[in-house]
Design a protein around this motif. Structure first.
Motif, short mmCIF file in Angstrom:
data_model
loop_
_atom_site.label_atom_id
_atom_site.label_comp_id
_atom_site.label_asym_id
_atom_site.label_seq_id
_atom_site.Cartn_x
_atom_site.Cartn_y
_atom_site.Cartn_z
N HIS A 1 -5.43 -0.91 5.11
CA HIS A 1 -4.51 -1.66 5.97
C HIS A 1 -5.27 -2.35 7.09
N GLU A 2 -6.23 -1.65 7.67
CA GLU A 2 -7.02 -2.22 8.76
C GLU A 2 -7.84 -3.41 8.27
N ARG B 1 -5.36 -6.33 7.68
CA ARG B 1 -4.56 -6.78 8.81
C ARG B 1 -5.13 -8.08 9.38
N SER C 1 -12.02 2.27 0.56
CA SER C 1 -11.21 1.12 0.98
C SER C 1 -11.93 -0.21 0.79
N THR D 1 5.35 -3.41 4.03
CA THR D 1 5.30 -2.05 4.56
C THR D 1 6.72 -1.50 4.68
N LEU E 1 1.41 -8.33 3.66
CA LEU E 1 1.51 -6.89 3.48
C LEU E 1 2.97 -6.46 3.54
N ILE F 1 0.87 -1.18 0.00
CA ILE F 1 0.00 0.00 0.00
C ILE F 1 0.90 1.23 0.00
N ASP G 1 0.07 4.38 2.89
CA ASP G 1 -0.75 3.68 3.88
C ASP G 1 -1.02 4.48 5.14
#
Length: 311
Positions: free
Chosen positions: A19-20, A23, A295, A32, A30, A7, A10
C-alpha cells in the motif's frame, strides 16, 4: 480508465508495504474497505470481484479461500502467500528467474509471488543448474538470516513492544526439523532433484536478508571455477535492472555482508565469494525481505501485469 487494485489483507506487514509503495500513484486506483468491513466475507467477495487485479496478503488458508471467492473471470490475482507457489496453474512471480518469465507474468491470470528466502536461493542456484554447472541432484546446504519482520506481525510485536528483560534473543535459528515450508518452493523453481537442507534464522533487526550457499568445486561440473560461476550469473542476469551482481573485484573486497544494505529497494544483490579458495566457493544474496522478497516483487509483478513494467 485507471485499473482498480484491491489489496486483501492490507493491514499485514506485506500489505502495508505494498500500500505504501502504491500510495500516490495516479496510474491506478486503490480499492480499500473501511476497517469495519475488512473481515466481512460478503464485502471482501464484492471487492475481490470488482477490481482488475487483487493482491492477496493473507495466511495460506485464507489466501486459498480468497482465490475461491473470485467468480469474475476478468479479475487477475497476485498471491503473496505461499499457498500457490508450487501450483502449476499459477505463474511463479520471479520475473528474472528464466528467459520469458516476465512475459509469462505479464499475461497471467494467476501469479504467485515468491517467498523471501526462495528469492535469494533460486536467484543464485537456478542459473547454475540451467548452465549445467550445478548438477540438479547436488545435496545443498542453504543458510539465511532475515530481519524479524519475516515472521510477520507476531514477530514484529515481539521485538518492538518487548520490555527490558523480556526481549527475544538477538539471533533465533529455527526450522530445526528441516521441514521449512519454503524448501519445496526452492527445490522446484531452482530446478533441483534433491531436496536442499535449508536453515533460516531471525536477527534483531527489522528487515533485510543475507542468504549463503557454500559449495565444494568438486560438486560442480569438471573444470568449474569461481570465475566460471560468476560468468554464468552475469550472462543470466544481463540487462535485468533489479539484479546486481558484484564484480570479481567487488566480491574479493567484501569482508562482511550487511543484510540491511538494500532495505527499502527492490534490488537483489548477488556475489560469488571465496575466489582465492582452492576448492570451494561461496554464493551470497543480499536483499530486503519486504522489498524484492515480498512487497517490491509484488509491485513489480503488478506493473508487468498492467503493461507498465520492465525487468
Amino acid at each position: 480508465m485507471q485499473p482498480i487494485v484491491f489489496i486483501d489483507g492490507d493491514q499485514g506487514t506485506t500489505g502495508l508495504q505494498i500500500h505504501e509503495r502504491l500510495r500516490g500513484r495516479t496510474d491506478l486506483r486503490l480499492l480499500t474497505l473501511p476497517e469495519a468491513e475488512r473481515k466481512d466475507p460478503a464485502r471482501r467477495a464484492e471487492a475481490l470481484n470488482a477490481c482488475d487485479i487483487a493482491i492477496l496478503c493473507l495466511p495460506d488458508a485464507a489466501a486459498r479461500e480468497a482465490a475461491a471467492l473470485v467468480r469474475n473471470p476478468a479479475v487477475r490475482l497476485i498471491d503473496a502467500s505461499s499457498a500457490h507457489r508450487t501450483d502449476p496453474q499459477w505463474v511463479y512471480g520471479f520475473a528474472e528467474m528464466a528467459p520469458g518469465q516476465a512475459e509469462r507474468i505479464a499475461q497471467a491470470q494467476r501469479v504467485s509471488n515468491p517467498g523471501c528466502y526462495p528469492t535469494g536461493a533460486i536467484g543464485l542456484l537456478r542459473p547454475l543448474v540451467q548452465a549445467g554447472l550445478l548438477p540438479a541432484d547436488t545435496p545443498l546446504n542453504i543458510h539465511a538470516i532475515s530481519g524479524y519482520s519475516g515472521g510477520g506481525r507476531a514477530q514484529v510485536q515481539a521485538f518492538e513492544t518487548a520490555t527490558e528483560g523480556h526481549r527475544p534473543p538477538a539471533l533465533q535459528v529455527y526450522g530445526l526439523g528441516l521441514q521449512h515450508k519454503h524448501t519445496p518452493e526452492i527445490q522446484q523453481h531452482a530446478g533441483l532433484s534433491t531436496r536442499p537442507a535449508f536453515v533460516p534464522a531471525y536477527g534483531a533487526f527489522r528487515q533485510g536478508i543475507v542468504l549463503t550457499v557454500a559449495l565444494h568445486l568438486r560438486q560442480l561440473a569438471p573444470g568449474t571455477t569461481a570465475g566460471t560461476v560468476h560468468q554464468a550469473l552475469a550472462r543470466h542476469y544481463a540487462g535485468h535492472r533489479h539484479i546486481e551482481l558484484l564484480s570479481a573485484d567487488q566480491a574479493q573486497a567484501q569482508q562482511t555482508l550487511d543484510p540491511e544494505a538494500l532495505n527499502g529497494s527492490n534490488q537483489l544483490r548477488l556475489a560469488v565469494l571465496g575466489q582465492d579458495a582452492p576448492d570451494q566457493v561461496l554464493l551470497a544474496a543480499v536483499f530486503d525481505n519486504l522489498g524484492k522478497g515480498a512487497s517490491g516483487a509484488a509491485v513489480q509483478n503488478l506493473d508487468l501485469m498492467l503493461g507498465l513494467g520492465a525487468v
